[in-house]
Design a protein around this motif. Sequence first.
Motif, PDB file in Angstrom:
ATOM      1  N   PHE A  95       0.851  -1.185   0.000  1.00  0.00           N
ATOM      2  CA  PHE A  95       0.000   0.000   0.000  1.00  0.00           C
ATOM      3  C   PHE A  95       0.886   1.233   0.000  1.00  0.00           C
ATOM      4  N   ASP A  96       0.734   2.063  -1.011  1.00  0.00           N
ATOM      5  CA  ASP A  96       1.511   3.291  -1.134  1.00  0.00           C
ATOM      6  C   ASP A  96       0.587   4.501  -1.068  1.00  0.00           C
ATOM      7  N   ILE A  97       1.178   5.626  -0.740  1.00  0.00           N
ATOM      8  CA  ILE A  97       0.494   6.914  -0.817  1.00  0.00           C
ATOM      9  C   ILE A  97       1.344   7.819  -1.688  1.00  0.00           C
ATOM     10  N   ILE A  98       0.702   8.505  -2.601  1.00  0.00           N
ATOM     11  CA  ILE A  98       1.381   9.566  -3.344  1.00  0.00           C
ATOM     12  C   ILE A  98       0.697  10.867  -2.948  1.00  0.00           C
ATOM     13  N   ALA A  99       1.469  11.733  -2.324  1.00  0.00           N
ATOM     14  CA  ALA A  99       0.972  13.029  -1.862  1.00  0.00           C
ATOM     15  C   ALA A  99       1.497  14.110  -2.795  1.00  0.00           C
ATOM     16  N   ILE A 100       0.573  14.908  -3.319  1.00  0.00           N
ATOM     17  CA  ILE A 100       0.951  15.959  -4.261  1.00  0.00           C
ATOM     18  C   ILE A 100       0.425  17.289  -3.745  1.00  0.00           C
ATOM     19  N   THR A 101       1.320  18.261  -3.680  1.00  0.00           N
ATOM     20  CA  THR A 101       0.935  19.603  -3.265  1.00  0.00           C
ATOM     21  C   THR A 101       1.247  20.564  -4.412  1.00  0.00           C
TER      22      THR A 101
END
Length: 121
Positions: A95-101
């Motif tokens: 399980f991965d998270i890609i956080a984009i701001t």
Amino acid sequence: MATHNELGKKGEAVACSYLEEKGYRILEKNWRFKQTEIDLIALREGVLVFTEVKTRFGNMYGLPEEAVDWRKQKYLQRASLAYMQLKNFEDEIRFDIIAITFREDGSYELFHIEDAFFPGL
């Protein structure tokens, strides 16, 4: 479509391109199980990767990855189990998270968290 929905779609497109550039093969986009949506499901080196993409404009409401709380993790795990059963997949998962701001000037910062949380219903 609301502005936050447009921003989310833009973030998912960025995340998808990023993963493909890193050698992931995208299997599904926005796959649904009951009320839960898995943003991206990809395969890389035999590992099935379930990816939650969180996108924000600025940091006014905190970091994007902070939005993936224990409830969201639980729903994603249940949906991933359904996907694995449907596809008869029994190998390693992650399980991965890609956080984009995104910033005012249109640029963005992408933070990829591999093994962001572990299966454990």
